[in-house]
Design an enzyme around this catalytic site. Structure first.
Site, PDB file in Angstrom:
ATOM      1  N   GLY A 161       0.826  -1.206   0.000  1.00 53.28           N
ATOM      2  CA  GLY A 161       0.000   0.000   0.000  1.00 53.28           C
ATOM      3  C   GLY A 161       0.856   1.249   0.000  1.00 53.28           C
ATOM      4  N   GLY A 178       0.872   5.516   1.521  1.00 60.15           N
ATOM      5  CA  GLY A 178       0.219   6.505   2.372  1.00 60.15           C
ATOM      6  C   GLY A 178       0.801   7.874   2.125  1.00 60.15           C
ATOM      7  N   GLY A 179       0.404   8.829   2.953  1.00 55.95           N
ATOM      8  CA  GLY A 179       0.868  10.199   2.779  1.00 55.95           C
ATOM      9  C   GLY A 179       2.361  10.357   3.021  1.00 55.95           C
ATOM     10  N   ALA A 238       4.672   7.370   3.286  1.00 56.75           N
ATOM     11  CA  ALA A 238       5.536   6.254   2.916  1.00 56.75           C
ATOM     12  C   ALA A 238       4.827   5.232   2.041  1.00 56.75           C
ATOM     13  CB  ALA A 238       6.044   5.578   4.189  1.00 56.75           C
ATOM     14  N   ASP A 284      -2.287   9.424  15.580  1.00 51.62           N
ATOM     15  CA  ASP A 284      -3.021   9.200  14.319  1.00 51.62           C
ATOM     16  C   ASP A 284      -3.770   7.869  14.394  1.00 51.62           C
ATOM     17  OD1 ASP A 284      -3.914   9.734  11.743  1.00 51.62           O
ATOM     18  OD2 ASP A 284      -2.137   8.922  10.767  1.00 51.62           O
TER      19      ASP A 284
END
Length: 270
Positions: free
Chosen positions: A19, A21-22, A24, A135
């Site tokens: 996947g 993300g913002g 990594a 988070d």
């Protein structure tokens, strides 16, 4: 771009992409030294060029590596590779909690409580060691077929959570942001408890308390609006449980559970 078969740091052989993300990209890799699969998180290069960011990322990875708990994803290793930095973590097959919510919510109250208590135990363990997640959201909770939950990205979120310009990642995050985070104030263990209350709300109703098209609008709602009561969406929720959810969603940290133990005890009695 990293391809299948790439050997990262002469140790981790990339099998597939898991996947992005913002902050990594995450890959499934095989540790050539220990012969085990790991989740390899590679920091986006644009962050790797900011010294302050990198220092935070390193420090947080080190803090996270000290967290050994049944409900926390283990961090094994960290290092530098090809102009950026990586963290090697425990690889867990299974879905994240967001996928489970999409497929099965609203969940039965007892099951919702069970999953939430596991997340709270992970938070309690980290908080006692001075690590705040910052988070907490269903995307950061891995869940197996037996409903065992493990929280990932402890402390690492700190490096990127303040970056309100990342539309994709912040959008997912804004829905779980405590009012103090939304206002840019100092974050405490209580901020994590608020985020966990949002997750519990979503498990029980299939919806987040606040949503909108823009992250800033969602953030403002956390600060100033009262959410719809869970029973208004799902009348099957017991009133005692609803009271605990709403307690966790208080705007002021002083009005929420004192700590994870307080929250767990309330859920167990509900």
């Amino acid at each position: 771009m990293i391809d299948t078969g790439t050997l990262v740091d002469n140790r981790y052989k990339v099998i597939s992409r898991l996947g992005t993300g913002g902050m990594a990209d995450v890959f499934l890799a095989e540790d050539q030294q220990l012969g085990r699969k790991v989740a390899l998180k590679l920091l986006h290069r644009r962050f790797a060029e900011e010294p302050g960011f990198v220092e935070r990322f390193r420090r947080e990875a080190q803090a996270a590596a000290g967290l050994q708990h049944p409900n926390v994803v283990s961090v094994y290793d960290r290092g530098a590779y090809d102009g950026t930095y990586y963290i090697a973590m425990e690889y867990l097959p299974g879905r994240n909690l967001k996928q489970l919510i999409r497929e099965e919510a609203p969940l039965d109250p007892v099951r919702s409580i069970d999953i939430t208590i596991q997340i709270l135990k992970a938070a309690r363990f980290a908080h006692r060691r001075g690590v705040i997640h910052r988070d907490l959201k269903p995307h950061n909770v891995i869940i197996d077929d037996s409903d065992n939950a493990k929280v990932t990205d402890f402390g690492i979120a700190r490096a990127g959570a303040s970056d309100m310009t990342e539309t994709g990642s912040i959008m997912g995050t804004a829905q779980y942001l405590s009012p103090e985070q939304a206002q840019g104030h100092a974050v405490s263990a209580s901020s994590d408890l608020y985020s966990i209350a949002v997750v519990l709300y979503e498990l029980l109703t299939g919806r987040v308390p606040f949503d909108a098209d823009a992250a800033v609008t969602i953030a403002l709602k956390h600060v100033s609006e009262v959410p719809a009561t869970p029973t208004a969406i799902n009348p099957k929720i017991p009133p005692e449980l609803e009271a605990v959810v709403m307690w966790g969603l208080n705007k002021s940290a002083a009005d929420r559970p004192r700590d994870a133990d307080d929250f767990i005890a309330a859920l167990e009695s509900a």
